[in-house]
Design an enzyme around this catalytic site. Structure first.
Site, mmCIF file in Angstrom:
data_model
loop_
_atom_site.group_PDB
_atom_site.id
_atom_site.type_symbol
_atom_site.label_atom_id
_atom_site.label_comp_id
_atom_site.label_asym_id
_atom_site.label_seq_id
_atom_site.Cartn_x
_atom_site.Cartn_y
_atom_site.Cartn_z
ATOM 1 N N LYS A 27 0.834 -1.205 0.000
ATOM 2 C CA LYS A 27 0.000 0.000 0.000
ATOM 3 C C LYS A 27 0.874 1.263 0.000
ATOM 4 O O LYS A 27 2.093 1.181 0.244
ATOM 5 C CB LYS A 27 -0.911 -0.033 1.236
ATOM 6 C CG LYS A 27 -1.881 -1.216 1.237
ATOM 7 C CD LYS A 27 -2.797 -1.151 2.450
ATOM 8 C CE LYS A 27 -3.760 -2.337 2.443
ATOM 9 N NZ LYS A 27 -4.776 -2.228 3.519
ATOM 10 N N TYR A 34 -12.115 -2.698 -3.392
ATOM 11 C CA TYR A 34 -12.667 -2.837 -2.042
ATOM 12 C C TYR A 34 -14.200 -2.833 -2.054
ATOM 13 O O TYR A 34 -14.815 -2.384 -1.080
ATOM 14 C CB TYR A 34 -12.116 -1.723 -1.149
ATOM 15 C CG TYR A 34 -10.697 -1.986 -0.689
ATOM 16 C CD1 TYR A 34 -10.393 -3.108 0.085
ATOM 17 C CD2 TYR A 34 -9.665 -1.119 -1.010
ATOM 18 C CE1 TYR A 34 -9.099 -3.366 0.520
ATOM 19 C CE2 TYR A 34 -8.356 -1.360 -0.574
ATOM 20 C CZ TYR A 34 -8.093 -2.494 0.193
ATOM 21 O OH TYR A 34 -6.808 -2.733 0.628
ATOM 22 N N PHE A 89 -15.517 3.284 7.171
ATOM 23 C CA PHE A 89 -14.139 3.620 6.798
ATOM 24 C C PHE A 89 -13.897 3.590 5.285
ATOM 25 O O PHE A 89 -12.773 3.816 4.836
ATOM 26 C CB PHE A 89 -13.150 2.687 7.513
ATOM 27 C CG PHE A 89 -13.312 1.212 7.194
ATOM 28 C CD1 PHE A 89 -12.768 0.666 6.041
ATOM 29 C CD2 PHE A 89 -13.997 0.370 8.059
ATOM 30 C CE1 PHE A 89 -12.897 -0.690 5.748
ATOM 31 C CE2 PHE A 89 -14.135 -0.991 7.784
ATOM 32 C CZ PHE A 89 -13.584 -1.516 6.615
ATOM 33 N N ARG A 103 -1.623 -14.738 3.469
ATOM 34 C CA ARG A 103 -2.412 -14.136 4.565
ATOM 35 C C ARG A 103 -1.721 -14.352 5.921
ATOM 36 O O ARG A 103 -1.723 -13.475 6.769
ATOM 37 C CB ARG A 103 -3.822 -14.744 4.605
ATOM 38 C CG ARG A 103 -4.658 -14.462 3.369
ATOM 39 C CD ARG A 103 -5.307 -13.123 3.351
ATOM 40 N NE ARG A 103 -6.351 -12.984 4.345
ATOM 41 C CZ ARG A 103 -7.121 -11.905 4.465
ATOM 42 N NH1 ARG A 103 -6.953 -10.869 3.653
ATOM 43 N NH2 ARG A 103 -8.051 -11.849 5.385
ATOM 44 N N THR A 109 -5.460 -7.796 10.216
ATOM 45 C CA THR A 109 -5.630 -6.427 9.702
ATOM 46 C C THR A 109 -5.045 -5.359 10.613
ATOM 47 O O THR A 109 -4.370 -4.443 10.147
ATOM 48 C CB THR A 109 -7.145 -6.143 9.518
ATOM 49 O OG1 THR A 109 -7.690 -7.182 8.722
ATOM 50 C CG2 THR A 109 -7.374 -4.810 8.830
ATOM 51 N N ARG A 157 2.640 -7.118 9.148
ATOM 52 C CA ARG A 157 1.933 -6.051 9.866
ATOM 53 C C ARG A 157 2.384 -5.978 11.328
ATOM 54 O O ARG A 157 2.502 -4.888 11.895
ATOM 55 C CB ARG A 157 0.420 -6.284 9.775
ATOM 56 C CG ARG A 157 -0.130 -5.961 8.376
ATOM 57 C CD ARG A 157 -1.481 -6.584 8.178
ATOM 58 N NE ARG A 157 -2.165 -6.109 6.982
ATOM 59 C CZ ARG A 157 -3.250 -6.684 6.500
ATOM 60 N NH1 ARG A 157 -3.781 -7.733 7.093
ATOM 61 N NH2 ARG A 157 -3.827 -6.201 5.409
ATOM 62 N N ASN A 171 -1.770 -0.280 7.078
ATOM 63 C CA ASN A 171 -1.239 -1.572 7.529
ATOM 64 C C ASN A 171 -0.339 -2.236 6.476
ATOM 65 O O ASN A 171 -0.278 -3.449 6.382
ATOM 66 C CB ASN A 171 -2.392 -2.475 7.973
ATOM 67 C CG ASN A 171 -3.399 -2.717 6.874
ATOM 68 O OD1 ASN A 171 -3.248 -2.207 5.760
ATOM 69 N ND2 ASN A 171 -4.415 -3.513 7.145
ATOM 70 N N HIS A 184 -1.910 -5.540 1.515
ATOM 71 C CA HIS A 184 -3.219 -6.176 1.349
ATOM 72 C C HIS A 184 -2.975 -7.500 0.645
ATOM 73 O O HIS A 184 -2.092 -7.583 -0.207
ATOM 74 C CB HIS A 184 -4.141 -5.303 0.474
ATOM 75 C CG HIS A 184 -5.339 -6.053 -0.024
ATOM 76 N ND1 HIS A 184 -6.470 -6.240 0.747
ATOM 77 C CD2 HIS A 184 -5.574 -6.720 -1.186
ATOM 78 C CE1 HIS A 184 -7.331 -6.970 0.069
ATOM 79 N NE2 HIS A 184 -6.816 -7.264 -1.101
ATOM 80 N N GLU A 233 -9.508 -9.423 -7.984
ATOM 81 C CA GLU A 233 -8.640 -8.286 -7.633
ATOM 82 C C GLU A 233 -7.494 -8.121 -8.634
ATOM 83 O O GLU A 233 -7.103 -7.000 -8.954
ATOM 84 C CB GLU A 233 -8.107 -8.461 -6.203
ATOM 85 C CG GLU A 233 -9.222 -8.374 -5.164
ATOM 86 C CD GLU A 233 -8.760 -8.625 -3.734
ATOM 87 O OE1 GLU A 233 -7.540 -8.740 -3.497
ATOM 88 O OE2 GLU A 233 -9.637 -8.697 -2.848
HETATM 89 P P1 CMP Z 1 -7.119 -4.798 3.962
HETATM 90 O O1 CMP Z 1 -6.681 -6.111 4.429
HETATM 91 O O2 CMP Z 1 -6.543 -4.244 2.711
HETATM 92 O O3 CMP Z 1 -8.712 -4.842 3.818
HETATM 93 C C1 CMP Z 1 -9.531 -3.716 4.009
HETATM 94 C C2 CMP Z 1 -8.784 -2.520 4.473
HETATM 95 O O4 CMP Z 1 -9.584 -1.522 5.067
HETATM 96 C C3 CMP Z 1 -7.843 -2.933 5.595
HETATM 97 O O5 CMP Z 1 -6.802 -3.714 5.119
HETATM 98 C C4 CMP Z 1 -7.466 -1.579 6.160
HETATM 99 O O6 CMP Z 1 -6.511 -0.897 5.358
HETATM 100 C C5 CMP Z 1 -8.803 -0.868 6.057
HETATM 101 N N1 CMP Z 1 -9.578 -0.930 7.291
HETATM 102 C C6 CMP Z 1 -10.160 -1.993 7.849
HETATM 103 N N2 CMP Z 1 -10.813 -1.650 8.971
HETATM 104 C C7 CMP Z 1 -10.642 -0.328 9.117
HETATM 105 C C8 CMP Z 1 -11.066 0.616 10.076
HETATM 106 N N3 CMP Z 1 -11.819 0.267 11.116
HETATM 107 N N4 CMP Z 1 -10.709 1.884 9.918
HETATM 108 C C9 CMP Z 1 -9.964 2.263 8.850
HETATM 109 N N5 CMP Z 1 -9.533 1.415 7.901
HETATM 110 C C10 CMP Z 1 -9.856 0.132 8.031
#
Ligand code: CMP
Length: 140
Positions: free
Chosen positions: A10, A50, A58, A86, A92, A103, A113, A116, A127
């Site tokens: 990211k 997404y 969010f 994963r 996450t 992470r 984070n 992805h 994707e």
């Molecule tokens: P990812 O695994 O890419 O999948 C969805 C993404 O949304 C996640 O990583 C974060 O970057 C983001 N995300 C998930 N939960 C939240 C949250 N509560 N607030 C902000 N961003 C979020």
């Protein structure tokens, strides 16, 4: 079982200079990087990537973040690649991700984070089709 998955570094991971470190861990595990691209994602494409989070509180913030700078997208292949990647990236929320995961070692945020990864073979196909479509990349 041989599988293919999508890994994205990211904008925060690219800004922090973690591209090499993330790809090193993928290769060190024995997985193969079979396609690699740095790009700036178009807004519509971040929304498509997404789509399952559309409507969540969010979502807008996530789309803005994902379009805030270049990303690196990799197609990764190997035995059980979806779950293995994963596991390598960790949960996450960087604050809760265990040390030893990407992470866990580099993130202290749920949003920023670093990486992805697709959560199923079906999502990986979808994707990959979004991120590697020529229409999704903003030209410099
Ligand atoms: P990812 O695994 O890419 O999948 C969805 C993404 O949304 C996640 O990583 C974060 O970057 C983001 N995300 C998930 N939960 C939240 C949250 N509560 N607030 C902000 N961003 C979020």
């Amino acid at each position: 079982m041989e599988q293919k998955t999508l890994l994205i570094i990211k904008p925060d991971g690219v800004r922090r200079g973690l591209v090499g470190e993330v790809l090193r861990r993928i290769e060190a595990k024995g997985l193969r990087i079979v396609k690699l691209k740095m790009l700036r994602l178009r807004r519509e494409c971040a929304e498509r990537l997404y789509d399952i989070h559309k409507g969540k509180e969010f979502f807008e913030d996530l789309v803005s973040f994902m379009t805030s700078g270049p990303i690196v997208a990799a197609i990764v292949e190997g035995d059980n690649a979806v779950n293995v990647v994963r596991t390598l990236i960790g949960p996450t929320d960087g604050r809760k991700a265990p040390p030893g995961t990407i992470r866990g070692d580099y993130a202290l945020s749920i949003k920023e984070n670093i990486v992805h990864a697709a959560d199923s073979a079906e999502r990986a196909e979808y994707e990959i089709s979004v991120v590697f479509s020529v229409d999704c990349s903003i030209e410099d």
